[in-house]
Design a protein around this motif. Structure first.
Motif, mmCIF file in Angstrom:
data_model
loop_
_atom_site.group_PDB
_atom_site.id
_atom_site.type_symbol
_atom_site.label_atom_id
_atom_site.label_comp_id
_atom_site.label_asym_id
_atom_site.label_seq_id
_atom_site.Cartn_x
_atom_site.Cartn_y
_atom_site.Cartn_z
ATOM 1 N N ASP A 21 -2.828 0.249 11.987
ATOM 2 C CA ASP A 21 -3.345 1.267 11.070
ATOM 3 C C ASP A 21 -3.171 2.609 11.759
ATOM 4 O O ASP A 21 -2.672 2.671 12.896
ATOM 5 N N ASN A 22 -3.577 3.700 11.084
ATOM 6 C CA ASN A 22 -3.243 5.003 11.685
ATOM 7 C C ASN A 22 -3.956 5.227 13.024
ATOM 8 O O ASN A 22 -3.420 5.887 13.908
ATOM 9 N N ILE A 45 -0.390 1.482 8.192
ATOM 10 C CA ILE A 45 -1.132 1.718 6.944
ATOM 11 C C ILE A 45 -2.404 2.498 7.280
ATOM 12 O O ILE A 45 -2.758 2.632 8.449
ATOM 13 N N ALA A 46 -3.088 2.949 6.243
ATOM 14 C CA ALA A 46 -4.329 3.717 6.466
ATOM 15 C C ALA A 46 -5.404 2.799 7.029
ATOM 16 O O ALA A 46 -5.434 1.602 6.728
ATOM 17 N N SER A 47 -6.286 3.372 7.848
ATOM 18 C CA SER A 47 -7.377 2.561 8.411
ATOM 19 C C SER A 47 -8.480 2.378 7.363
ATOM 20 O O SER A 47 -8.529 3.084 6.357
ATOM 21 N N ASN A 50 -10.907 -0.695 2.862
ATOM 22 C CA ASN A 50 -10.232 -0.641 1.558
ATOM 23 C C ASN A 50 -8.732 -0.923 1.661
ATOM 24 O O ASN A 50 -8.081 -1.209 0.667
ATOM 25 N N SER A 51 -8.200 -0.855 2.878
ATOM 26 C CA SER A 51 -6.768 -1.134 3.054
ATOM 27 C C SER A 51 -6.462 -2.633 3.059
ATOM 28 O O SER A 51 -5.299 -3.025 3.012
ATOM 29 N N LYS A 52 -7.504 -3.471 3.139
ATOM 30 C CA LYS A 52 -7.262 -4.926 3.190
ATOM 31 C C LYS A 52 -7.052 -5.435 1.758
ATOM 32 O O LYS A 52 -7.831 -6.197 1.217
ATOM 33 N N SER A 53 -5.960 -4.978 1.158
ATOM 34 C CA SER A 53 -5.764 -5.197 -0.278
ATOM 35 C C SER A 53 -4.414 -5.848 -0.544
ATOM 36 O O SER A 53 -3.510 -5.800 0.298
ATOM 37 N N ASP A 55 -2.333 -4.695 -2.624
ATOM 38 C CA ASP A 55 -1.349 -3.600 -2.713
ATOM 39 C C ASP A 55 -0.716 -3.353 -1.345
ATOM 40 O O ASP A 55 0.493 -3.169 -1.224
ATOM 41 N N ASN A 56 -1.555 -3.357 -0.306
ATOM 42 C CA ASN A 56 -0.997 -3.153 1.033
ATOM 43 C C ASN A 56 -0.191 -4.359 1.492
ATOM 44 O O ASN A 56 0.780 -4.213 2.238
ATOM 45 N N TYR A 59 3.076 -3.817 0.074
ATOM 46 C CA TYR A 59 3.756 -2.758 0.843
ATOM 47 C C TYR A 59 4.352 -3.345 2.130
ATOM 48 O O TYR A 59 5.512 -3.097 2.470
#
Ligand SMILES: NC(=O)c1ccc[n+]([C@@H]2O[C@H](COP(=O)([O-])OP(=O)(O)OC[C@H]3O[C@@H](n4cnc5c(N)ncnc54)[C@H](O)[C@@H]3O)[C@@H](O)[C@H]2O)c1
Length: 336
Positions: A21-22, A45-47, A50-53, A55-56, A59
Motif C-alpha cells: 500500500d502507499n 494501492i491506497a492504504s 476500505n482498500s480490501k475490496s 475492486d482492488n 485492479y
C-alpha cells in the motif's frame, strides 16, 4: 533478509511482483528491495481497510496480466493485514493460483494475519465475506519494520498479542498484561510465541470447523464494531482496537455464561482499557451492530455464536448469546 533473498534465488520464478500500500511502499519497500537484490514489478494501492475490496482485487489481477505474470510468477505481499488478506486472495485465484509469500509489516500481521492461510476481501462494510484458505509458500517476519509503524497501529496490534494469552497461554498474559507495547524493545520472542500458538491451533483445525474458532475471541463484537465504524466514516476504529473493545464485552459475556470469575473480568477489563487509546464518543446503534453480528461466519441458524472464556487461557466456542445478553455486554463496555 538474507533468508528471503536465498529462498527466492533458489526457485526459478518467471517474475517477482511486490504488492504494497502507499505506506509500505514508502517505509518498507526500500528496506526490502535493498536486501532482495532482484528485478521486480511493483503494484501499489491506497492504504486502509476500505482498500480490501473486490475492486482492488480486479485492479491487482489486471496489473498482474499487464506485467505478463504467468503461473510461475511470485507475488510478495509486503504490508499489514489488509495487504496480506487481499494479496493472498489475488495470488490464490489468479490463473488458479500462483506462489505468494507474506512479509508482514505491522505487529498485527506478524502475530496473526500472515499466518494460517486465510485470505479475503470485504463486501462493502461486511468483513471478509469472500475469500479462500490458501497458505503462503513462506512467511518472513522481520521486526525491523515495526520501527516505522505508527504508535496507534502498534497498540492495536498488541490487542491481538494479548488475545493469545487470554485464549491459550496464561503465562503470556501474566507477563504482558501490565506491559505497554511502547516500552517493548525486543519483539522477537513475543512474536515467536504468538506465531507458535497460532500455528498449533491452525494445525489442529486448518479450515476452522471447530477448535480454530477460539482465535476469534473478541472478534464477533469486534468485527461488528469495525464494520459499523467503517460505515460511519470519519475516523474508523482500527481492527485491533475493535477487537480490544470486543474482548472486553465478550469477557463480560464469559462472566455471565461461562463461569469467568469477577477478579478475572476486572483484570481483563483493566489491562485492555489501559492499552486502548480510543474511546468512542457516543454509543453506537445496537440494532445496527447486531445486524453486522448476524453476518458473522461462525453463526448457525441465524444465532450469534461466541468464543467465551471459562478462565484466562481456557476458552470454549459456539456459545449462543441472545440479543439482550449482547446488549448488556455492550452496556458494560460503554459504561466504563
Ligand atoms: N487473515 C487473517 O488471519 C487475519 C487475522 C487478523 C486480521 N486480519 C485482517 O488484517 C487487517 C488489519 O491488519 P493491520 O492492522 O495490519 O492493518 P493494515 O494492513 O491496514 O495496516 C495498518 C496501517 O499501517 C500502515 N503500515 C503498515 N506497515 C507499516 C510500517 N511498517 N510502517 C509504517 N506504516 C505501516 C498501513 O499502510 C496502514 O495504514 C484487517 O483487514 C483484518 O481483517 C486478517
Amino acid at each position: 533478509m538474507e533468508a528471503l533473498a536465498e529462498w527466492v534465488a533458489k526457485r526459478s520464478f518467471s517474475k517477482t511482483i511486490i504488492l504494497t500500500d502507499n505506506n509500505t511502499a514508502r517505509f518498507c519497500l526500500p528496506v526490502l528491495s535493498q536486501g532482495l537484490k532482484i528485478r521486480f514489478h511493483h503494484i501499489t494501492i491506497a492504504s486502509g481497510e476500505n482498500s480490501k475490496s473486490i475492486d482492488n482485487a480486479t485492479y491487482i489481477w489486471n496489473q498482474l496480466l499487464e506485467a505478463e505474470a504467468d503461473r510461475n510468477a511470485l507475488l510478495i505481499n509486503l504490508g499489514g493485514g489488509m495487504i496480506i488478506d487481499l494479496g493472498g486472495f489475488c495470488a490464490a485465484t489468479y490463473k488458479r493460483g500462483i506462489s505468494f509469500i507474506n512479509i508482514p509489516t505491522t505487529l498485527l500481521a506478524m502475530v496473526d494475519a500472515a499466518i494460517g492461510g486465510k485470505t479475503a476481501v470485504n463486501i462493502g462494510h461486511y468483513k471478509n465475506q469472500v475469500g479462500l484458505f490458501a497458505e503462503a509458500d513462506k512467511v518472513f517476519i522481520n521486526p525491523v519494520y515495526l520501527q516505522t509503524l505508527p504508535e496507534r497501529e502498534l497498540v492495536a496490534g498488541y490487542a491481538e498479542v494479548l488475545k493469545y494469552g487470554l485464549i491459550s497461554d496464561k503465562g503470556l498474559w501474566d507477563k504482558l498484561k501490565a506491559t505497554p507495547p511502547q516500552t517493548i524493545t525486543e519483539w522477537k520472542e513475543i512474536i515467536n510465541t504468538c506465531v507458535s500458538i497460532k500455528k498449533e491451533i491452525v494445525k489442529a483445525d486448518p479450515k476452522e470447523n471447530g477448535f480454530r474458532k477460539i482465535l476469534n475471541f473478541g472478534h464477533t463484537i469486534g468485527h461488528a464494531i469495525e464494520s459499523y465504524s467503517l460505515e460511519a466514516g470519519n475516523k474508523p476504529v482500527l481492527h485491533g482496537e475493535a477487537v480490544a473493545i470486543g474482548m472486553i464485552a465478550e469477557a463480560w459475556l464469559s462472566f455471565e455464561k461461562s463461569g469467568l470469575e469477577t477478579p478475572e473480568l476486572e483484570e481483563i477489563t483493566t489491562a485492555l482499557q489501559s492499552i486502548l487509546t480510543i474511546k468512542w464518543p457516543k454509543k453506537p446503534d445496537y440494532d445496527q451492530l447486531y445486524d453486522y453480528m448476524l453476518k458473522d461466519k461462525k453463526n448457525k441458524d441465524r444465532e450469534v455464536r461466541f468464543v467465551l472464556l471459562m478462565n484466562i487461557g481456557d476458552p470454549e466456542f459456539d456459545i449462543y448469546c441472545s440479543y439482550e445478553e449482547i446488549c448488556r455486554a455492550l452496556d458494560y463496555y460503554f459504561s466504563l
